[in-house]
Design an enzyme around this catalytic site. Structure first.
Site, PDB file in Angstrom:
ATOM      1  CG  ASN A 128      -0.300   0.060   2.498  1.00 42.00           C
ATOM      2  OD1 ASN A 128       0.109   1.195   3.076  1.00 42.00           O
ATOM      3  ND2 ASN A 128       0.068  -1.164   3.127  1.00 42.00           N
ATOM      4  CB  CYS A 186      -3.406  -9.323  -4.759  1.00 38.40           C
ATOM      5  SG  CYS A 186      -3.042  -9.729  -2.972  1.00 38.40           S
TER       6      CYS A 186
END
Length: 250
Positions: A128, A186
């Site tokens: 992130n 993901c």
């Protein structure tokens, strides 16, 4: 090095660019790895097998069944275990002579700076932008090189940000903190498993090159990988003289 180490690392020692001196630098080095998942797994495994003497794994997550498709440092038997501890177990199984520290925590800015100051090289294997920027700020402040990687779907990227090099960019020069980049997980978009292995292994290679002082690091370049066609693109990355992170540390 003792006789066992000379044998274990003999294929490195045979390389003129590494030799005994370079291998000793690796043995004396401390690699800090932020994230023990898809990228952190191959990166850590290669650093351990290649003889980086100290490795610190930082991850606050636990091993989940959905991780095992790509996070090769973990096993079915260790589902539910801390990823950092699972990683430590895997690395010591490969190379019991190294020192591995497992930290199950989400390190804040002050903690990241403390950890970066003790490291020879930092590998950002997080997923992130908030963590990537926090790690970048810590590395710039500590004057420690950062090897950054990212993979989503069939796309990967890799670069090195080295504050020791005059005029070198930092992560924030490439991705300014005030830009609205959207995190893509993901868990919702998917990820092609082998690509995290490719990029993670290359992160380990860049880290070892930095430690041993060999070759040309990826500082000032961004490598992009399109996995469907297996095509690499190299893009130059310039230092931003107005970067709020690294301009004051130039």
């Amino acid at each position: 090095m003792n006789d066992t180490q000379l044998l274990r690392y003999s294929r490195h020692i045979l390389l003129d660019d590494i030799g005994i001196e370079g291998q000793e630098k690796l043995l004396q080095a401390h690699a800090l790895i932020i994230g023990a998942g898809g990228l952190g797994s191959p990166a850590a495994l290669y650093l351990a097998s290649g003889g980086v003497g100290r490795i610190t794994l930082v991850d606050d997550d636990a091993v989940d069944l959905t991780n095992l498709q790509r996070q090769v440092m973990h096993t079915t038997a260790r589902i539910g275990q801390s990823k950092a501890e699972s990683g430590r177990e895997a690395l010591l199984a490969i190379n019991p002579e190294i020192e591995v520290t497992a930290l199950r925590e989400r390190a804040g800015p002050g903690r990241l700076l403390e950890l970066a100051r003790s490291a020879t090289v930092v590998l950002d294997c997080s997923d992130n932008f908030a963590t990537r920027h926090a790690v970048n700020r810590a590395c710039v402040a500590a004057g420690v090189p950062l090897v950054s990687g990212a993979v989503i779907r069939f796309d990967g990227q890799l670069s090195v940000f080295d504050p020791r090099r005059p005029g070198a960019p930092c992560y924030a020069c490439l991705f300014p903190e005030d830009s609205r980049y959207e995190d893509v997980a993901c868990s919702t978009m998917g990820v092609f498993a082998p690509l995290v292995g490719v990029v993670g292994a290359m992160q380990a290679a860049e880290a070892m090159k930095l430690v041993a002082g060999i070759g040309q690091p990826l500082a000032g370049r961004l490598l992009l990988l399109e996995g469907r066609a297996m095509e690499w693109t190299s893009i130059g990355v310039a230092h931003d003289p107005n970067c709020p992170v690294c301009s004051t540390h130039a």
